[in-house]
Scaffold this motif. Sequence first.
Motif, mmCIF file in Angstrom:
data_model
loop_
_atom_site.group_PDB
_atom_site.id
_atom_site.type_symbol
_atom_site.label_atom_id
_atom_site.label_comp_id
_atom_site.label_asym_id
_atom_site.label_seq_id
_atom_site.Cartn_x
_atom_site.Cartn_y
_atom_site.Cartn_z
ATOM 1 N N HIS A 1 4.768 -28.165 -21.428
ATOM 2 C CA HIS A 1 4.730 -29.315 -20.518
ATOM 3 C C HIS A 1 5.766 -30.367 -20.914
ATOM 4 O O HIS A 1 6.339 -31.041 -20.041
ATOM 5 C CB HIS A 1 3.330 -29.927 -20.519
ATOM 6 C CG HIS A 1 3.033 -30.747 -19.308
ATOM 7 N ND1 HIS A 1 3.049 -30.240 -18.029
ATOM 8 C CD2 HIS A 1 2.731 -32.077 -19.160
ATOM 9 C CE1 HIS A 1 2.751 -31.177 -17.156
ATOM 10 N NE2 HIS A 1 2.562 -32.311 -17.830
ATOM 11 N N GLN B 1 -7.745 -21.438 -29.474
ATOM 12 C CA GLN B 1 -6.562 -21.560 -28.625
ATOM 13 C C GLN B 1 -6.022 -22.970 -28.795
ATOM 14 O O GLN B 1 -6.562 -23.924 -28.256
ATOM 15 C CB GLN B 1 -6.922 -21.268 -27.168
ATOM 16 C CG GLN B 1 -7.406 -19.846 -26.935
ATOM 17 C CD GLN B 1 -7.774 -19.586 -25.491
ATOM 18 O OE1 GLN B 1 -7.825 -20.501 -24.692
ATOM 19 N NE2 GLN B 1 -8.037 -18.332 -25.173
ATOM 20 N N LEU C 1 -3.389 -26.264 -28.659
ATOM 21 C CA LEU C 1 -2.693 -26.952 -27.571
ATOM 22 C C LEU C 1 -1.181 -26.952 -27.752
ATOM 23 O O LEU C 1 -0.451 -27.333 -26.836
ATOM 24 C CB LEU C 1 -3.181 -28.407 -27.508
ATOM 25 C CG LEU C 1 -4.581 -28.659 -26.933
ATOM 26 C CD1 LEU C 1 -4.949 -30.119 -27.139
ATOM 27 C CD2 LEU C 1 -4.619 -28.303 -25.474
ATOM 28 N N ASN D 1 -13.278 -33.378 -19.638
ATOM 29 C CA ASN D 1 -12.131 -32.476 -19.811
ATOM 30 C C ASN D 1 -12.114 -31.388 -18.741
ATOM 31 O O ASN D 1 -11.067 -31.107 -18.126
ATOM 32 C CB ASN D 1 -12.177 -31.836 -21.195
ATOM 33 C CG ASN D 1 -11.762 -32.784 -22.301
ATOM 34 O OD1 ASN D 1 -11.082 -33.784 -22.055
ATOM 35 N ND2 ASN D 1 -12.174 -32.490 -23.516
ATOM 36 N N THR E 1 -1.173 -32.492 -31.488
ATOM 37 C CA THR E 1 -1.954 -31.480 -30.776
ATOM 38 C C THR E 1 -2.859 -30.689 -31.704
ATOM 39 O O THR E 1 -3.799 -30.042 -31.250
ATOM 40 C CB THR E 1 -1.017 -30.491 -30.056
ATOM 41 O OG1 THR E 1 -0.202 -29.826 -31.034
ATOM 42 C CG2 THR E 1 -0.140 -31.215 -29.057
ATOM 43 N N SER F 1 1.003 -24.878 -25.145
ATOM 44 C CA SER F 1 0.883 -25.437 -23.797
ATOM 45 C C SER F 1 1.506 -26.823 -23.713
ATOM 46 O O SER F 1 2.189 -27.154 -22.731
ATOM 47 C CB SER F 1 -0.592 -25.495 -23.389
ATOM 48 O OG SER F 1 -0.740 -26.079 -22.126
ATOM 49 N N PHE F 2 1.298 -27.615 -24.746
ATOM 50 C CA PHE F 2 1.868 -28.964 -24.755
ATOM 51 C C PHE F 2 3.392 -28.902 -24.825
ATOM 52 O O PHE F 2 4.096 -29.678 -24.153
ATOM 53 C CB PHE F 2 1.309 -29.742 -25.950
ATOM 54 C CG PHE F 2 1.561 -31.215 -25.901
ATOM 55 C CD1 PHE F 2 0.724 -32.052 -25.193
ATOM 56 C CD2 PHE F 2 2.633 -31.775 -26.579
ATOM 57 C CE1 PHE F 2 0.952 -33.415 -25.150
ATOM 58 C CE2 PHE F 2 2.862 -33.133 -26.548
ATOM 59 C CZ PHE F 2 2.018 -33.960 -25.833
ATOM 60 N N SER G 1 -8.733 -31.083 -23.452
ATOM 61 C CA SER G 1 -8.412 -29.750 -22.945
ATOM 62 C C SER G 1 -6.933 -29.696 -22.575
ATOM 63 O O SER G 1 -6.212 -30.700 -22.664
ATOM 64 C CB SER G 1 -9.280 -29.433 -21.731
ATOM 65 O OG SER G 1 -9.030 -30.361 -20.686
ATOM 66 N N VAL G 2 -6.488 -28.524 -22.147
ATOM 67 C CA VAL G 2 -5.064 -28.373 -21.810
ATOM 68 C C VAL G 2 -4.686 -29.286 -20.654
ATOM 69 O O VAL G 2 -3.693 -30.026 -20.708
ATOM 70 C CB VAL G 2 -4.759 -26.897 -21.467
ATOM 71 C CG1 VAL G 2 -3.335 -26.761 -20.942
ATOM 72 C CG2 VAL G 2 -4.962 -26.015 -22.691
ATOM 73 N N HIS H 1 -2.159 -32.591 -20.734
ATOM 74 C CA HIS H 1 -1.000 -32.771 -19.850
ATOM 75 C C HIS H 1 -1.088 -34.103 -19.120
ATOM 76 O O HIS H 1 -0.077 -34.824 -18.980
ATOM 77 C CB HIS H 1 -0.932 -31.623 -18.838
ATOM 78 C CG HIS H 1 -0.621 -30.309 -19.470
ATOM 79 N ND1 HIS H 1 -0.562 -29.125 -18.757
ATOM 80 C CD2 HIS H 1 -0.325 -29.967 -20.758
ATOM 81 C CE1 HIS H 1 -0.251 -28.134 -19.570
ATOM 82 N NE2 HIS H 1 -0.114 -28.620 -20.790
ATOM 83 N N ASP I 1 -9.421 -30.582 -15.660
ATOM 84 C CA ASP I 1 -8.792 -29.270 -15.471
ATOM 85 C C ASP I 1 -9.007 -28.751 -14.046
ATOM 86 O O ASP I 1 -8.083 -28.184 -13.430
ATOM 87 C CB ASP I 1 -9.360 -28.269 -16.480
ATOM 88 C CG ASP I 1 -8.910 -28.568 -17.907
ATOM 89 O OD1 ASP I 1 -7.965 -29.368 -18.060
ATOM 90 O OD2 ASP I 1 -9.504 -28.010 -18.844
#
Length: 715
Positions: free
Chosen positions: A675, A666, A668, A577, A657, A671-672, A624-625, A629, A581
């Motif tokens: 995206h 935090q 997802l 992950n 997510t 952020s998801f 992870s973020v 993505h 990133d």
Amino acid sequence: MATSLSSVLDVHFTVHLSVSDTKKPNIIFNSPFRQYTTTKRGFTILCNSSKSSPKPCPEPTQKNPNLSDQLRPLSTTTLPKPTTHQNQLLSKPKSTWVNPTKPKRSVLSLQRHKRSSYSYNPQVRELKLFAHRLNDCDNSEAAFLSVLQEIPHPPTRENALLILNSLRPWQKARLFLKWIKTQNLFPLETIFYNVTMKSLKYGRQFELMEELAREMINNQIELDNITYCTLITCAKKCNHFDKAVEWFERMYKTSLMPDEVTYSAILDVYARLGKVEEVLNLYERARGSGWKPDPIAFSVLGRMFGEAGDYDGIRYVLQEMKSLDVQPNLVVYNTLLEAMGKAGKPGLARSLFQEMVESGLTPNEKTLTVLVKIYGKARWSRDALELWKQMSSKGWPMDLILYNTLLNMCADLALEAEAERLFEDMKGSERCRPDSWSYTAMLNIYGSGGNVDKAVELFEEMSESGVKLNVMGCTCLIQCLGKAKRIEDLVRVFGVSIKRGVKPDDRLCGCLLSVVSLCEESEDVDKVLACLQQANPKLFAFVKLATEEKTSFETFKEEFRGILSETAVEARRPFCNCLIDICRNRKLHERAHELLYLGTLYGLYPGLHNKTVHEWCLDVRSLSVGAAHTALEEWMGTLSKIVQHKEELPEMFSAQTGSGTHKFSQGLANSFASHVKKLAAPFRQSEQKVGCFVATREDVVSWVQSRLASSAATA
């Protein structure tokens, strides 16, 4: 025809009874301490006669002897004459008393050695002093035999047994038995082997015990219940479970009935082997033979069902104890509480704990630790805090493990204020001063909450108080400093930790990789990579290789496989992950997709794609973020190809997510969602489920067709 008439005979007699014996007739000896009352009893006899008329019944006269007169000759001829010391008991009678309110004696035959009658032996003191000399001598056979030459008295059976039973080291007991066999002074009995096996059991020397047992069989020396019990319990302690089962089955073939200890031990063996059916069959067979399980046996059953998460089995144990009127002790309650936690029944664990307290038992440190873990896992913060108050008010015992468990629970539930109060209580306690793990829990709490200043202050306090920093505390602090972009402090903490003896592990290296992915300035990246190079040179070299565009896929694949093979299983997915990133931050999107492919290929993301007839799901909760993505981009590209090839599609599509329950986590979702909007993907947030994005088949087909149309227009 003769008339049938009835004859009635009334007999009256006088019996002397004591006041206390009016309910049961008894033979009463003369005693000045008893008071008697005269009770007149009578009964009537009815007789039918067809030949004679009824005659009046004559009154009893003094000529007929009464009952006392009839018994007087018997007392004068049979009973001894009273003496002046009649009321004094000269010797304790050998009687057997049977309590009619208790159940019949168990049918189990313990087959224990008969204890010989005590006789004074003036040689006991000298022999025990000689046994101490044998215990203190060297373990070598030569030294042992040299001391044996100075034995003060001839080794008779009793003397030899006394010395053998006084030898503590198993080596000495084995050598002494060997020496007795060479002397050939008397035939060896079972008890000599049993005493030697007892010493070997304490030394966990099962192989030597088995040799002695085979020797007994070859020499036709009887193996009794103690022999088998010692073999089975030692095999269990040494984790030779198959051997324990083997000797238990042999015991049954010899028609020896196991005793309570053997039954409990073999039940534990079967339970540790995971043979639930065998445990239940043996339990029922033992119950049928008259065995009443003790709390240890029920503890074994409770632990077995708890390991399997079998709530019905736990209920069965509770019902059996209740039906047999077996009162659980503290060990049984602790085992059942732990089983309830593993079965995921926090409410029942709470009820069982209340039942234990109401029964008068005081919970110990283990009881409270188990209950705190259950509440923490179930995220029952209110119950956990009430339990803590109850501990303080009732003065229940608390040890360091319990305090640290409470701190970890506070970290999991984000109870920062409560953790600080608990930590201050530990500082004021003389018995449970904070240790390295206590400080680690507080660093985790401050790090998760982003309270950097308190975390750094606590780190300085550890240095001043001389508390050793462990790798987990170092990882929590570095993660906290990395999120706060305080790279200079991060480098300093890492350097101090290495100097204080902290050895970096895979989790710390993963934390450094995570900080690298968060850094925006190249200067900060280089500083953190310098720490990574010191912690794991091979991982540092792979990061350099991954960020070079000229690296071929085959080379990259082989190097990545090598890194994974040297990494702990639980750290492999976080490594992947973070690497994804880092690549995305450096605009290396193709390399990020290659990493995601390799991660899927090597089984790092087993639940990423889930397909049913009606729905296809993308589960990015373990990503992870940047990895999420990348997975979304990869999935949308695959769906586009499927639509273009006009393959069959399900009715619904979803992306999971998740939503973090920890207030510091935090998620997802945001952020998801950003995206998804950037890609103009047809997914929308589900109204029924948080952290779930859904789309219909028509939405996906329309999105693909619109993209194809726009591509054709731009071309």
